[in-house]
Scaffold this motif. Structure first.
Motif, PDB file in Angstrom:
ATOM      1  N   ASN A 178      37.979  31.903  46.993  1.00  0.00           N
ATOM      2  CA  ASN A 178      37.968  33.307  47.386  1.00  0.00           C
ATOM      3  C   ASN A 178      37.052  33.519  48.568  1.00  0.00           C
ATOM      4  OD1 ASN A 178      36.033  32.996  44.845  1.00  0.00           O
ATOM      5  ND2 ASN A 178      35.207  34.564  46.199  1.00  0.00           N
ATOM      6  N   SER A 179      37.317  34.576  49.287  1.00  0.00           N
ATOM      7  CA  SER A 179      36.477  34.924  50.421  1.00  0.00           C
ATOM      8  C   SER A 179      35.319  35.783  49.933  1.00  0.00           C
ATOM      9  CB  SER A 179      37.323  35.679  51.440  1.00  0.00           C
ATOM     10  OG  SER A 179      36.565  36.665  52.072  1.00  0.00           O
ATOM     11  N   ARG A 180      34.283  35.888  50.739  1.00  0.00           N
ATOM     12  CA  ARG A 180      33.144  36.727  50.339  1.00  0.00           C
ATOM     13  C   ARG A 180      33.529  38.204  50.294  1.00  0.00           C
ATOM     14  NH1 ARG A 180      28.003  34.597  50.012  1.00  0.00           N
ATOM     15  NH2 ARG A 180      27.154  36.686  50.059  1.00  0.00           N
ATOM     16  N   GLU A 181      34.580  38.566  51.011  1.00  0.00           N
ATOM     17  CA  GLU A 181      34.960  39.984  51.059  1.00  0.00           C
ATOM     18  C   GLU A 181      35.990  40.351  50.001  1.00  0.00           C
ATOM     19  OE1 GLU A 181      34.740  38.676  54.668  1.00  0.00           O
ATOM     20  OE2 GLU A 181      32.711  39.182  54.072  1.00  0.00           O
ATOM     21  N   THR A 182      36.412  39.378  49.207  1.00  0.00           N
ATOM     22  CA  THR A 182      37.400  39.673  48.176  1.00  0.00           C
ATOM     23  C   THR A 182      36.828  40.666  47.175  1.00  0.00           C
ATOM     24  OG1 THR A 182      38.144  37.406  48.394  1.00  0.00           O
ATOM     25  CG2 THR A 182      38.940  38.607  46.495  1.00  0.00           C
ATOM     26  N   ASN A 183      37.713  41.536  46.707  1.00  0.00           N
ATOM     27  CA  ASN A 183      37.330  42.523  45.713  1.00  0.00           C
ATOM     28  C   ASN A 183      37.133  41.854  44.352  1.00  0.00           C
ATOM     29  OD1 ASN A 183      36.978  45.036  44.671  1.00  0.00           O
ATOM     30  ND2 ASN A 183      38.724  45.855  45.815  1.00  0.00           N
ATOM     31  N   TYR A 184      36.117  42.281  43.631  1.00  0.00           N
ATOM     32  CA  TYR A 184      35.857  41.685  42.306  1.00  0.00           C
ATOM     33  C   TYR A 184      37.007  41.948  41.346  1.00  0.00           C
ATOM     34  CZ  TYR A 184      33.335  40.824  37.907  1.00  0.00           C
ATOM     35  OH  TYR A 184      32.955  40.382  36.678  1.00  0.00           O
ATOM     36  N   ALA A 185      37.571  43.143  41.391  1.00  0.00           N
ATOM     37  CA  ALA A 185      38.663  43.482  40.472  1.00  0.00           C
ATOM     38  C   ALA A 185      39.867  42.569  40.695  1.00  0.00           C
ATOM     39  CB  ALA A 185      39.061  44.944  40.650  1.00  0.00           C
ATOM     40  N   THR A 186      40.155  42.273  41.979  1.00  0.00           N
ATOM     41  CA  THR A 186      41.271  41.378  42.284  1.00  0.00           C
ATOM     42  C   THR A 186      40.991  39.983  41.754  1.00  0.00           C
ATOM     43  OG1 THR A 186      41.384  42.617  44.333  1.00  0.00           O
ATOM     44  CG2 THR A 186      42.810  40.728  44.145  1.00  0.00           C
ATOM     45  N   TYR A 187      39.758  39.543  41.954  1.00  0.00           N
ATOM     46  CA  TYR A 187      39.360  38.221  41.482  1.00  0.00           C
ATOM     47  C   TYR A 187      39.519  38.115  39.970  1.00  0.00           C
ATOM     48  CZ  TYR A 187      36.040  34.499  40.285  1.00  0.00           C
ATOM     49  OH  TYR A 187      35.442  33.391  39.758  1.00  0.00           O
ATOM     50  N   ILE A 188      39.095  39.160  39.260  1.00  0.00           N
ATOM     51  CA  ILE A 188      39.211  39.152  37.797  1.00  0.00           C
ATOM     52  C   ILE A 188      40.683  39.131  37.388  1.00  0.00           C
ATOM     53  CG2 ILE A 188      38.892  40.629  35.758  1.00  0.00           C
ATOM     54  CD1 ILE A 188      36.432  39.071  36.465  1.00  0.00           C
TER      55      ILE A 188
END
Lengths: 160, 203
Positions: B124-134
């Protein structure tokens, strides 16, 4: 004049409130048993993401909480509006995570330390950069068991 | 002379006191129990050794700074990720030593050899949203859970999730032991091999 305030024969007796304390006590005991004390006052926005592949964190005393998110409106003037970490009622920098974990560990019995879990309560709108930094800090102090705390629901609800 | 009775205490304010206590407990406590996706972080190693992994055994999942999902370099909807992950993990394209007799996949030689070899790599990128990651984590975990459920159902007639639940409530020692063994067996059939690289900056 007595014909105006003639007492009616079918007057209802007043409802007894003697059992009111019992009802309230019942409610009180329910809340005392079913709830736990709030641990931290949140200073950040904390709208958790949604997931369905979840496990429950049963033993509350074996969980360390790390909060992250944008400061809530009250603290925005002093803390800025970039996402911050909150540890124990205070805003903290990424470097403080290590000290926090070590302090939490010191307060637990030695045989319980391998079972300690870190619960990450992170706001859904936070960037992964911050979460990645926290995870790196956790790895450095060997706190490897983590739990991304979420609400229950379909993962697709994260995008609404 | 009649004995005087002790005056009774007025209990009218009892309700008020109880209300006060009730409101205190309502305000100062929470009812929720915490639940979430449990993960284990890899330990920090000073000099990481490079493992030799065949490209076909690697399932690359990327999340870029615009929260777009790329699977094997191609854009994909998050709703399709689970079936893609299952297809990859359950492929069983290997032969001889690596063959997988319980896999029900396509047996494509271009995809993974064996669930034991298949690795999901999440970047993941540092700018990725946490909700998307989850959401992505959730889909990947649910792919593993689905496969484990299927195998547990086939071997023991009970789903993997049920077995875990039973283990928690098990009282009997023998029951606990057999459940533990079975769970381990299923886990070894589809081991969760989810690698996460350090977040990268993409500009």
């Amino acid at each position: 004049m007595s014909k105006f305030n003639k007492k009616k024969s079918g007057d209802l007796p007043a409802i007894s409130t003697a059992s009111l304390p019992d009802i309230v006590f019942m409610l009180l005991f329910f809340f005392m048993v079913a709830t736990v004390m709030r641990q931290n006052t949140l200073m950040i926005e904390n709208k958790l993401p949604v997931a369905d592949q979840i496990e429950k964190l049963d033993k509350k005393d074996l969980v360390m909480y790390i909060y992250a998110g944008k400061p809530s409106s009250r603290y925005r003037a002093s803390a800025g509006n970039q996402a911050r970490i909150q540890l124990n009622d205070k805003f903290a920098a990424v470097e403080d995570v290590k000290a926090f974990i070590l302090a939490e560990r010191a307060g637990k019995r030695e045989e319980l330390i391998p079972f300690l879990t870190t619960a990450l309560k992170v706001d859904g709108q936070t960037n992964m950069g911050l979460v990645g930094d926290i995870k790196k800090e956790l790895r450095e102090v060997q706190a490897l068991k983590i739990n991304y705390t979420t609400r229950t629901g379909s993962a697709m609800d994260n995008f609404n | 002379m009649a004995r005087r009775l002790a005056p009774s205490v007025n209990a009218g304010s009892m309700a008020d006191i109880a209300f006060l206590l009730l409101i205190f407990f309502l305000v100062s406590t929470t009812i929720e129990t915490d639940s979430g996706i449990s993960r284990k972080l890899p330990p920090l190693i000073d000099d990481p050794t490079t493992a030799d992994i065949k490209k076909k055994n690697l399932f690359r999942v990327e999340l870029n700074q615009l929260n777009e999902l790329l699977v094997e370099g191609k854009p994909m909807k998050i709703g399709d990720l689970k079936s893609a992950a299952i297809a990859f993990l359950d492929n069983g394209g290997g032969s001889g030593n690596l063959s997988c007799d319980y896999c029900k996949g396509q047996r494509d030689t271009q995809s993974s050899d064996n669930p034991n070899k298949a690795i999901v790599s999440l970047i993941n990128s540092r700018e990725t949203n946490y909700a998307t990651y989850i959401a992505v984590q959730n889909e990947l975990v649910s792919a593993y859970t689905d496969l484990r459920n299927r195998e547990a159902q086939r071997l023991y007639g009970i789903s993997f999730v049920e077995m875990k639940k039973n283990l928690k409530n098990a009282k009997d020692k023998n029951e606990t032991r057999t459940l533990r063994e079975r769970i381990k067996k299923i886990q070894s059939m589809y081991p969760e091999k989810l690698s996460e690289a350090e977040p990268v900056n993409q500009y």
